[in-house]
Design an enzyme around this catalytic site. Structure first.
Site, mmCIF file in Angstrom:
data_model
loop_
_atom_site.group_PDB
_atom_site.id
_atom_site.type_symbol
_atom_site.label_atom_id
_atom_site.label_comp_id
_atom_site.label_asym_id
_atom_site.label_seq_id
_atom_site.Cartn_x
_atom_site.Cartn_y
_atom_site.Cartn_z
ATOM 1 N N THR A 49 15.593 5.033 7.043
ATOM 2 C CA THR A 49 16.250 5.804 8.109
ATOM 3 C C THR A 49 17.677 5.349 8.361
ATOM 4 O O THR A 49 18.559 6.164 8.624
ATOM 5 C CB THR A 49 15.435 5.678 9.416
ATOM 6 O OG1 THR A 49 14.173 6.276 9.196
ATOM 7 C CG2 THR A 49 16.114 6.361 10.582
ATOM 8 N N SER A 72 11.062 4.601 2.636
ATOM 9 C CA SER A 72 10.244 3.449 2.214
ATOM 10 C C SER A 72 8.772 3.800 2.051
ATOM 11 O O SER A 72 8.006 3.013 1.512
ATOM 12 C CB SER A 72 10.423 2.274 3.174
ATOM 13 O OG SER A 72 9.708 2.468 4.356
ATOM 14 N N THR A 87 11.800 1.339 7.627
ATOM 15 C CA THR A 87 10.910 0.506 8.436
ATOM 16 C C THR A 87 9.427 0.714 8.093
ATOM 17 O O THR A 87 8.613 -0.170 8.334
ATOM 18 C CB THR A 87 11.112 0.787 9.947
ATOM 19 O OG1 THR A 87 10.790 2.155 10.211
ATOM 20 C CG2 THR A 87 12.524 0.481 10.377
ATOM 21 N N ASP A 88 9.095 1.892 7.531
ATOM 22 C CA ASP A 88 7.661 2.207 7.364
ATOM 23 C C ASP A 88 6.919 1.161 6.535
ATOM 24 O O ASP A 88 5.794 0.791 6.861
ATOM 25 C CB ASP A 88 7.490 3.595 6.718
ATOM 26 C CG ASP A 88 7.858 4.722 7.676
ATOM 27 O OD1 ASP A 88 8.037 4.445 8.880
ATOM 28 O OD2 ASP A 88 7.969 5.875 7.221
HETATM 29 N N1 ASP Z 1 10.557 6.924 6.924
HETATM 30 C C1 ASP Z 1 11.558 5.914 7.132
HETATM 31 C C2 ASP Z 1 11.432 4.874 6.029
HETATM 32 O O1 ASP Z 1 10.585 4.036 6.110
HETATM 33 C C3 ASP Z 1 11.391 5.291 8.462
HETATM 34 C C4 ASP Z 1 12.426 4.260 8.833
HETATM 35 O O2 ASP Z 1 13.185 3.747 8.036
HETATM 36 O O3 ASP Z 1 12.476 3.924 10.051
HETATM 37 O O4 ASP Z 1 12.158 4.927 5.071
#
Ligand code: ASP
Length: 337
Positions: free
Chosen positions: A13, A56, A87-88
């Site tokens: 993100t 991710s 973050t995922d």
């Molecule tokens: N879907 C995103 C990822 O993990 C979520 C994030 O980065 O907060 O790439």
């Protein structure tokens, strides 16, 4: 001398922009420099590496190896590494890197954001600053810098979907809380002599065996779900038990299915479904019945650490006793023994 830092971008993100299909990662590492105060960029000699641009949720063991290799091959050249990551699955990557790069004597810090860095009010700029602040602290190894905290990578879990404090340090306090300046770091009296990447990590290609299943038991679970793990060709299984470490006693077919897996040579790791506090299957008869399948207890490890540690141990050796031994050690601070 300025510290040399390498920013490795992998997507997430923090790097996202809006597309007609929703958010997709588009920004490269260079974009992140704009969010760091001059005071910080002046203190460091920063280089950039765009490794991949992924949400991710698509990051797999092959990408963990790519990240580990990117760092090992440049380890001697830099004083610290910042990996920007979604973050995922950041806690999985941070855990996997903790094992692949165990013994690292330099900081390898992952960060990301809940909102794209260029959106007003995003947590991205603050998280990038926290990550750079961690390079002043003296902490080493794989860590996550997020929402003002520095967390040991193999103790991290994502617990919130959109709040800025997405990550927690599970079963140990964070290494550092920048808001309170509270940390237990004792600087060494003398700077330790540098140790090369070759001495620390060897030169063999990194290996991960991803044939590891993850199963959270639930009331009414059919035994076939357990036996399917062997049919899928898995060599290891992390099984999340009830409470302190219990398994149903009134459905013998479930216990029989676990025995079948163990007889086929499957390494069975047990842990609690509860996020906090250690598991102990010795307390209740419902837990003790498991001793016949020789489970290895993940104790107070996170699921992310247990999964990646088992994949790492299986990648290192095919000898069951060595796998058991490797898994039971405290490799990177992931377990309280
Ligand atoms: N879907 C995103 C990822 O993990 C979520 C994030 O980065 O907060 O790439």
């Amino acid at each position: 001398m300025k510290k040399k830092i390498l920013i490795v971008s992998t997507g997430g993100t923090i790097a996202c922009s809006e597309s007609e299909n929703g958010l997709v990662p588009t920004a490269t590492a260079e974009a992140f420099l704009a969010y760091l105060p001059d005071r910080m960029t002046g203190d460091f000699d920063i280089s950039l590496l765009d490794l991949f641009q992924l949400d991710s949720s698509s990051i797999r063991p092959v990408h963990w190896i790519q990240m580990a290799e990117a760092i090992r091959s440049r380890y001697d050249e830099f004083d610290g590494f910042l990996i920007t990551h979604g973050t995922d699955t950041m806690a999985y990557s941070a855990s996997a890197l903790s094992f692949l790069l165990a013994g690292a004597r330099k900081p390898i810090v992952l960060t990301g954001a809940q909102l794209p860095a260029d959106v007003p009010g995003s947590d991205g700029p603050a998280n990038l600053k926290t990550a750079f602040q961690s390079f002043y602290t003296g902490f080493t190894g794989v860590m996550i810098a997020f929402c003002g905290q520095l967390i040991r990578g193999c103790r991290s879990s994502k617990l919130r979907t959109h709040s800025f404090n997405a990550f927690e340090s599970i079963n140990v306090p964070p290494l550092m809380d920048f808001s309170s300046n509270d940390h237990g770091y004792q600087p060494p009296e003398q700077e330790p002599a540098p140790v090369s990447a070759e001495e620390l990590f060897g030169t063999e290609p990194f290996k991960i065996d991803s044939r590891v299943g993850l199963l959270k038991i639930y009331p009414g679970m059919p035994p076939a779900l357990l036996t399917s793990m062997a049919q899928l060709g898995y060599r290891g299984l992390v099984i999340e038990l009830f409470g302190i470490g219990n398994f149903p006693t009134e459905e013998p077919a479930l216990m029989d299915a676990l025995h079948t897996l163990a007889e086929r040579g499957m390494i069975i790791v047990t842990k609690s479904q509860c996020t906090y506090e250690p598991s102990d299957s010795d307390v209740y008869a419902a837990g003790r019945q498991l001793s016949g399948v020789r489970p290895i207890s993940a104790k107070d490890m996170t699921t992310e650490a247990a999964m990646t540690k088992l994949m790492w141990a299986l990648g290192k050796t095919s000898q069951p006793e060595q796998i058991r031994h490797l898994f039971s050690q405290n490799v990177a601070g992931e377990i309280s023994l």
